[in-house]
Design an enzyme around this catalytic site. Structure first.
Site, PDB file in Angstrom:
ATOM      1  CG  HIS A 151      -1.703  -0.596   1.270  1.00 30.05           C
ATOM      2  ND1 HIS A 151      -3.592  -0.420   1.278  1.00 30.05           N
ATOM      3  CD2 HIS A 151      -2.035  -2.109   0.120  1.00 30.05           C
ATOM      4  CE1 HIS A 151      -4.020  -1.673   1.010  1.00 30.05           C
ATOM      5  NE2 HIS A 151      -3.349  -2.825   1.033  1.00 30.05           N
TER       6      HIS A 151
ATOM      7  N   GLY B  30       5.350   4.608  -5.132  1.00 32.23           N
ATOM      8  CA  GLY B  30       6.486   4.158  -5.331  1.00 32.23           C
ATOM      9  C   GLY B  30       6.956   4.625  -3.798  1.00 32.23           C
TER      10      GLY B  30
ATOM     11  CG  HIS C 199      -4.244 -12.095  -0.054  1.00 35.28           C
ATOM     12  ND1 HIS C 199      -4.871 -11.983  -0.961  1.00 35.28           N
ATOM     13  CD2 HIS C 199      -3.556 -10.971   0.386  1.00 35.28           C
ATOM     14  CE1 HIS C 199      -5.074 -10.402  -1.247  1.00 35.28           C
ATOM     15  NE2 HIS C 199      -4.003  -9.996  -0.466  1.00 35.28           N
ATOM     16  CB  THR C 200      -0.002 -17.637   2.136  1.00 33.78           C
ATOM     17  OG1 THR C 200       0.406 -19.184   2.655  1.00 33.78           O
ATOM     18  CG2 THR C 200       1.652 -17.302   1.858  1.00 33.78           C
TER      19      THR C 200
HETATM   20  C1  HEM Z   1      -4.214  -8.240  -5.875  1.00 29.81           C
HETATM   21  C2  HEM Z   1      -5.127  -7.511  -5.615  1.00 29.81           C
HETATM   22  C3  HEM Z   1      -4.824  -7.476  -4.358  1.00 29.81           C
HETATM   23  C4  HEM Z   1      -6.398  -6.924  -3.723  1.00 29.81           C
HETATM   24  C5  HEM Z   1      -8.136  -6.813  -4.271  1.00 29.81           C
HETATM   25  C6  HEM Z   1      -6.364  -6.937  -2.050  1.00 29.81           C
HETATM   26  C7  HEM Z   1      -7.338  -7.008  -0.815  1.00 29.81           C
HETATM   27  C8  HEM Z   1      -7.360  -7.179   0.334  1.00 29.81           C
HETATM   28  C9  HEM Z   1      -7.753  -7.320   1.447  1.00 29.81           C
HETATM   29  C10 HEM Z   1      -9.333  -6.449   1.070  1.00 29.81           C
HETATM   30  C11 HEM Z   1      -7.484  -7.243   2.618  1.00 29.81           C
HETATM   31  C12 HEM Z   1      -8.071  -6.933   3.867  1.00 29.81           C
HETATM   32  C13 HEM Z   1      -7.905  -6.207   4.875  1.00 29.81           C
HETATM   33  C14 HEM Z   1      -8.935  -5.998   5.781  1.00 29.81           C
HETATM   34  O1  HEM Z   1     -10.008  -6.137   5.677  1.00 29.81           O
HETATM   35  O2  HEM Z   1      -8.712  -6.022   7.506  1.00 29.81           O
HETATM   36  C15 HEM Z   1      -6.451  -7.462   2.106  1.00 29.81           C
HETATM   37  C16 HEM Z   1      -5.526  -7.980   3.470  1.00 29.81           C
HETATM   38  C17 HEM Z   1      -3.775  -8.397   2.957  1.00 29.81           C
HETATM   39  N1  HEM Z   1      -3.773  -8.801   1.854  1.00 29.81           N
HETATM   40 FE1  HEM Z   1      -4.129  -7.930   0.344  1.00 29.81          FE
HETATM   41  N2  HEM Z   1      -4.979  -7.658  -2.036  1.00 29.81           N
HETATM   42  C18 HEM Z   1      -4.446  -7.785  -3.081  1.00 29.81           C
HETATM   43  C19 HEM Z   1      -2.610  -7.752  -3.256  1.00 29.81           C
HETATM   44  C20 HEM Z   1      -2.384  -8.148  -1.804  1.00 29.81           C
HETATM   45  C21 HEM Z   1      -0.584  -7.787  -2.178  1.00 29.81           C
HETATM   46  C22 HEM Z   1       0.199  -8.024  -3.723  1.00 29.81           C
HETATM   47  C23 HEM Z   1       0.137  -7.782  -0.979  1.00 29.81           C
HETATM   48  C24 HEM Z   1       1.513  -7.539  -0.485  1.00 29.81           C
HETATM   49  C25 HEM Z   1       2.865  -8.185  -1.460  1.00 29.81           C
HETATM   50  C26 HEM Z   1      -1.063  -7.640  -0.419  1.00 29.81           C
HETATM   51  C27 HEM Z   1      -0.754  -8.554   1.254  1.00 29.81           C
HETATM   52  C28 HEM Z   1      -1.967  -9.082   2.096  1.00 29.81           C
HETATM   53  C29 HEM Z   1      -1.758  -9.009   3.693  1.00 29.81           C
HETATM   54  C30 HEM Z   1      -0.618  -9.602   4.031  1.00 29.81           C
HETATM   55  C31 HEM Z   1      -2.829  -9.002   4.174  1.00 29.81           C
HETATM   56  C32 HEM Z   1      -2.877  -9.463   5.558  1.00 29.81           C
HETATM   57  C33 HEM Z   1      -2.952  -8.168   6.360  1.00 29.81           C
HETATM   58  C34 HEM Z   1      -2.330  -8.865   7.487  1.00 29.81           C
HETATM   59  O3  HEM Z   1      -3.242  -8.913   8.765  1.00 29.81           O
HETATM   60  O4  HEM Z   1      -2.155  -7.961   8.818  1.00 29.81           O
HETATM   61  N3  HEM Z   1      -2.387  -7.878  -0.848  1.00 29.81           N
HETATM   62  N4  HEM Z   1      -5.556  -7.925   1.148  1.00 29.81           N
END
Ligand code: HEM
Ligand SMILES: *[C@@H]1O[C@H](CO)[C@@H](O)[C@H](O)[C@H]1NC(C)=O
Ligand SMILES: *[C@@H]1O[C@H](CO)[C@@H](O)[C@H](O)[C@H]1NC(C)=O
Ligand SMILES: *[C@@H]1O[C@H](CO)[C@@H](O)[C@H](O)[C@H]1NC(C)=O
Length: 352
Positions: free
Chosen positions: A88, A94, A218-219
């Protein structure tokens, strides 16, 4: 029926052609870690280098690695926190630490950034403090955040099969203010369909391989109900259970993004998608396009390939440019621009 099967055959033929074209292309435009230093599709932003602090702060990486190690020991969730902060921060304009700023008009207050982990934000600031004590106020919060994420990822994975390290352009300055609303809105929403996800990544020069590999983040980590409540699939038993968990009173629990191995950095994210137990709408969308779904299958079948591709795509994210990387300052408090860091010392805690 005839139309359908012709379409299906066409899709298969296309799939084979695209696979033949996409994968060698993907491999050759994604050079090995060694050849990346000598060029490739990624530009090293002006004024940056991969060993920027070699002489001025030689122990930087050791300090970061050890701090991350300690943080993971007490809470493995900090890895997920750092990863999402990295995405984010870097995607809109960047990596420039703009995500870390607190206050009324901050990026943190925008809906895209709801739920970013405070523990990971605090870790970045606490590493900054250590590093500045050791080397002086010369290392930016942007660099510290990127390094902390890299070391968190490198310490993830499973014994004997770790995620490899990757190149980070260092010497970035911290932003003097937040990214614009429009730039932050470019962060993909979980409601997007697969074509929109591809487009969102393409708008930043990232391709389908980056999309599928990075979604593998998201693993680990968690989502709140607002992120998946308007998923369709009412007839799907899994989606029913997902939504049902959101009815718990007074507070619904956070949902693990990987329902099989929620705290392990592995390739079960992709196996879950194959099993139709991905949590976000956007996760499941990756299976709906035959070409993209082949990448899901490859990563599900080969964890080593997932790890090495993930690491390369993380480096791609770290290379994104927005405004010039050397415009800005080295913040003396990651949460505030200089000059404001000594006023109202705890407002960021109160607003968290
Ligand atoms: C492809 C598009 C992506 C979408 C639509 C997306 C969307 C989301 C959403 C909706 C959440 C849950 C947020 C919440 O409810 O609090 C989430 C969590 C997360 N995302 Fe993504 N994401 C994307 C790509 C990525 C990328 C590229 C990364 C990192 C390289 C990433 C890493 C994470 C991680 C690690 C979490 C868990 C965060 C936590 O537990 O603190 N995501 N994402
Ligand atoms: C629902 O809650 C249970 C109990 O906390 C949890 O094990 C499960 O993973 C949650 N989600 C789904 C889809 O079942
Ligand atoms: C696939 O999903 C079903 C239903 O959600 C679950 O019971 C099963 O254990 C999953 N299988 C694997 C291999 O994850
Ligand atoms: C599937 O994705 C590929 C790669 O992005 C794209 O070229 C193709 O048009 C998509 N297929 C459909 C049916 O949208």
């Amino acid at each position: 029926m005839a139309g359908l099967s012709r379409a299906a055959m066409l899709a298969t033929a296309m799939g084979l052609i695209v696979a033949a074209l996409l994968f060698p292309a993907a491999m050759s435009t994604r050079p090995s870690l060694i050849s990346m230093t000598t060029g490739g599709i990624r530009q090293l932003p002006d004024g940056l280098s991969y060993d920027f602090y070699k002489d001025t702060c030689p122990t930087l990486e050791i300090m970061v690695r050890e701090a991350v190690e300690r943080a993971i020991e007490s809470d493995v969730g900090v890895v997920a926190g750092l990863l999402r902060i990295f995405f984010h921060d870097c995607f809109p304009q960047g990596c420039d630490g703009s995500i870390l700023l607190t206050g009324a008009n901050s990026e943190l207050k925008m809906p895209q950034n709801v739920g970013l982990r405070q523990s990971a934000l605090d870790l970045i600031e606490s590493i900054r403090e250590t590093v500045h004590q050791e080397c002086g106020a010369i290392v930016s919060c942007a660099d510290i955040s990127n390094l902390a994420t890299k070391h968190a990822v490198m310490q993830s994975g499973v014994p004997g099969n770790l995620v490899p390290g990757y190149l980070l352009p260092l010497g970035r300055k911290d932003s003097l203010g937040p990214a614009t609303t429009q730039q932050v809105r470019a962060i993909p929403s979980p409601d997007l369909d697969v074509n929109q996800l591809v487009e969102a990544f393409a708008s930043r020069g990232l391709n389908e391989v980056d999309l599928v590999a990075l979604s593998g983040a998201h693993t680990i980590g968690k989502a709140s109900c607002g992120s998946f409540m308007n998923r369709d699939g009412e007839n799907d038993e899994f989606v029913q259970r997902l939504k049902n968990n959101c009815t718990y009173f007074p507070v619904a629990p956070l949902q693990d993004l990987d329902v099989t191995t929620p705290n392990t950095f592995d390739n079960y994210y992709y196996k879950n998608l194959q099993n139709r137990t991905g949590v976000l709408h956007s996760d499941m969308q990756l299976t709906l396009n035959a070409t993209i779904n082949q990448l899901v299958d490859f990563f599900a079948a080969d964890q080593g390939w997932f790890f090495s591709t993930f690491s390369t795509s993380m480096s791609n994210l770290a290379h994104l440019e927005g405004k010039p990387a050397i415009i800005g300052e080295v913040r003396r408090n990651c949460f505030k621009v200089n000059g404001l860091e000594l006023t109202a010392p705890n407002t960021f805690v109160a607003s968290a």
